[in-house]
Motif scaffolding. Structure first.
Motif, PDB file in Angstrom:
ATOM      1  N   UNK A  77       0.833  -1.196   0.000  1.00 27.07           N
ATOM      2  CA  UNK A  77       0.000   0.000   0.000  1.00 27.07           C
ATOM      3  C   UNK A  77       0.872   1.252   0.000  1.00 27.07           C
ATOM      4  N   UNK A  78       1.939   1.251   0.796  1.00 29.26           N
ATOM      5  CA  UNK A  78       2.874   2.385   0.808  1.00 29.26           C
ATOM      6  C   UNK A  78       3.529   2.546  -0.564  1.00 29.26           C
ATOM      7  N   UNK A  79       3.904   1.445  -1.176  1.00 36.25           N
ATOM      8  CA  UNK A  79       4.519   1.500  -2.499  1.00 36.25           C
ATOM      9  C   UNK A  79       3.548   2.081  -3.524  1.00 36.25           C
ATOM     10  N   UNK A  80       2.263   1.745  -3.415  1.00 36.68           N
ATOM     11  CA  UNK A  80       1.255   2.314  -4.301  1.00 36.68           C
ATOM     12  C   UNK A  80       1.179   3.825  -4.118  1.00 36.68           C
TER      13      UNK A  80
ATOM     14  N   UNK B  53      -4.226  13.268  -6.948  1.00 38.91           N
ATOM     15  CA  UNK B  53      -3.300  12.267  -6.415  1.00 38.91           C
ATOM     16  C   UNK B  53      -3.111  12.487  -4.913  1.00 38.91           C
ATOM     17  N   UNK B  54      -3.060  13.734  -4.472  1.00 41.37           N
ATOM     18  CA  UNK B  54      -2.945  14.017  -3.036  1.00 41.37           C
ATOM     19  C   UNK B  54      -4.152  13.434  -2.305  1.00 41.37           C
ATOM     20  N   UNK B  55      -5.332  13.580  -2.905  1.00 43.96           N
ATOM     21  CA  UNK B  55      -6.540  13.009  -2.313  1.00 43.96           C
ATOM     22  C   UNK B  55      -6.439  11.486  -2.239  1.00 43.96           C
ATOM     23  N   UNK B  56      -5.999  10.853  -3.325  1.00 44.35           N
ATOM     24  CA  UNK B  56      -5.855   9.396  -3.329  1.00 44.35           C
ATOM     25  C   UNK B  56      -4.840   8.921  -2.297  1.00 44.35           C
ATOM     26  N   UNK B  57      -3.728   9.634  -2.167  1.00 43.47           N
ATOM     27  CA  UNK B  57      -2.722   9.269  -1.166  1.00 43.47           C
ATOM     28  C   UNK B  57      -3.310   9.420   0.237  1.00 43.47           C
TER      29      UNK B  57
END
Length: 140
Positions: free
Chosen positions: A30-33, A51-55
Motif C-alpha cells: 500500500x505504501x509502495x502504491x 493524487x494528493x486526495x488518493x494518497x
C-alpha cells in the motif's frame, strides 16, 4: 508453534502471527502504491490535487488496517501470557470476544484509527507525499 502450550492456543498463536505478518507485507505494498501514484503525478506535472486526495485515502486505509493488525497483536500477547500461566483450551479462540468486550464507542473507534494514522511508521511516507502533491497543485 509454542512449546509447552495447549495445542488450541498454539494453533491460534501461529494463525494470528501469520496474519499479522501478512498485514505487514500488504501494508508495505500500500505504501509502495502511494509512492508510485505520487511519482506519476510529480513526473507528469498534472492532477496533483487528485493524487494528493488518493494518497490521503490510502493513508486512512493504512490506519484502519493497522488498527486491525494491532488487535491481532493484543491477542497474540494475551495468548503468550496464557501460555505462561498454563491456561487450557477454554482460553483459546477468544479474539473477537475479547475485542468486543474492550471495544469503545464509534467515536472511540474513529479516535483509534486517527491515533494509528499519526504513528510515524504509518504517516510516513503518506504525509510527506500529501504535502508535496499539495504544494505542487498550489504551484499550478
Amino acid at each position: 508453534m509454542l512449546p509447552d502450550a495447549d495445542p488450541a492456543l498454539s494453533l491460534e498463536w501461529s494463525t494470528l502471527q501469520d496474519n499479522h505478518e501478512r498485514y505487514e507485507r500488504g501494508l508495505m505494498w500500500l505504501k509502495l502504491l502511494s509512492v508510485t501514484l505520487s511519482a506519476i503525478a510529480l513526473i507528469s506535472g498534472s492532477a496533483a490535487h487528485w493524487m494528493a486526495f488518493l494518497v490521503a485515502v490510502l493513508w486512512a486505509q493504512e490506519a484502519i488496517l493497522r488498527t486491525f493488525q494491532a488487535r491481532l497483536s493484543v491477542r497474540i500477547l494475551r495468548i503468550e501470557a496464557l501460555v505462561r500461566e498454563g491456561a487450557d483450551t477454554t482460553a483459546a479462540c477468544q479474539l473477537h470476544s475479547e475485542w468486543e468486550a474492550a471495544r469503545g464507542s464509534t467515536a472511540g473507534l474513529i479516535a483509534e484509527y486517527a491515533r494509528n494514522a499519526l504513528r510515524p511508521t504509518v504517516a510516513f511516507p503518506h504525509a510527506v507525499l500529501v504535502l508535496a502533491l499539495g504544494g505542487m497543485s498550489l504551484l499550478d
